[in-house]
Design an enzyme around this catalytic site. Structure first.
Site, mmCIF file in Angstrom:
data_model
loop_
_atom_site.group_PDB
_atom_site.id
_atom_site.type_symbol
_atom_site.label_atom_id
_atom_site.label_comp_id
_atom_site.label_asym_id
_atom_site.label_seq_id
_atom_site.Cartn_x
_atom_site.Cartn_y
_atom_site.Cartn_z
ATOM 1 N N HIS A 49 10.559 31.705 1.257
ATOM 2 C CA HIS A 49 11.919 31.267 1.582
ATOM 3 C C HIS A 49 12.310 30.144 0.639
ATOM 4 O O HIS A 49 11.474 29.379 0.201
ATOM 5 C CB HIS A 49 11.988 30.850 3.054
ATOM 6 C CG HIS A 49 11.642 31.992 3.964
ATOM 7 N ND1 HIS A 49 12.557 32.961 4.304
ATOM 8 C CD2 HIS A 49 10.469 32.355 4.525
ATOM 9 C CE1 HIS A 49 11.952 33.862 5.069
ATOM 10 N NE2 HIS A 49 10.694 33.522 5.214
ATOM 11 N N GLY A 50 13.581 30.092 0.287
ATOM 12 C CA GLY A 50 14.038 29.074 -0.656
ATOM 13 C C GLY A 50 14.345 29.675 -2.014
ATOM 14 O O GLY A 50 14.708 28.977 -2.944
ATOM 15 N N CYS A 51 14.169 30.988 -2.135
ATOM 16 C CA CYS A 51 14.489 31.697 -3.371
ATOM 17 C C CYS A 51 15.763 32.507 -3.125
ATOM 18 O O CYS A 51 15.911 33.095 -2.061
ATOM 19 C CB CYS A 51 13.371 32.661 -3.752
ATOM 20 S SG CYS A 51 11.799 31.861 -4.058
ATOM 21 N N GLU A 52 16.646 32.547 -4.113
ATOM 22 C CA GLU A 52 17.855 33.365 -3.970
ATOM 23 C C GLU A 52 17.497 34.848 -4.010
ATOM 24 O O GLU A 52 18.100 35.651 -3.334
ATOM 25 C CB GLU A 52 18.850 33.044 -5.087
ATOM 26 C CG GLU A 52 19.602 31.761 -4.827
ATOM 27 C CD GLU A 52 20.665 31.478 -5.868
ATOM 28 O OE1 GLU A 52 20.949 32.345 -6.722
ATOM 29 O OE2 GLU A 52 21.209 30.376 -5.826
ATOM 30 N N SER A 53 16.530 35.197 -4.851
ATOM 31 C CA SER A 53 16.067 36.589 -4.938
ATOM 32 C C SER A 53 14.992 36.795 -3.880
ATOM 33 O O SER A 53 14.458 35.847 -3.330
ATOM 34 C CB SER A 53 15.443 36.851 -6.318
ATOM 35 O OG SER A 53 16.327 36.482 -7.328
#
Length: 136
Positions: A49-53
């Site tokens: 979590h914390g990634c746009e992808s």
């Protein structure tokens, strides 16, 4: 901290690249080297979590050293993950905690090309690695 062999190889290749276009092509090639994750490995539990992808991270520890597998739905992110994985391959938990991620991508000549969201995403992956290493 000594660089793993594959990290030295990546550094050598990126040092030879004469500009952003060549580095971008290299980045894609490194991304293609990532072993594909199985559908089971692409589970919510492995999602970072914390990634746009979409990014998944799978970890395994053998004799005190960490081995990671990662995947993403985005090509550039796969390349960045591949470069992160060669840098952390076989590190101990303590070494993982001390890794200078921005320093590594600057060495590769990619630091300036990392958008804030990509940079945040890579840091999220590194934090997840540290959490796994700490047994969280």
């Amino acid at each position: 901290m000594t660089l793993p062999a594959n990290a030295r190889s990546a550094l050598g290749a990126f040092e030879q690249a004469s500009g952003w276009e060549q580095r971008a092509r290299l980045l894609m090639q490194w991304g293609e080297r990532l072993a594909p994750l199985s559908e089971a490995e692409k589970s919510e539990a492995n999602r970072v979590h914390g990634c746009e992808s979409q990014v998944w991270l799978v970890a395994e520890q053998t004799a005190g050293h960490w081995h990671f597998k990662a995947g993403s739905d985005a090509r550039i992110i796969r390349g960045l993950l591949a470069l992160l994985l060669v840098r952390v391959e076989g590190l101990s938990s303590a070494e993982l905690q001390q890794l200078d991620l921005p320093g590594w991508f600057n060495q590769l000549g990619l630091g300036r090309q990392l958008s804030p969201s990509r940079s945040n995403g890579l840091n999220a992956v590194l934090q997840r690695m540290a959490q796994l290493a700490a047994g969280v």
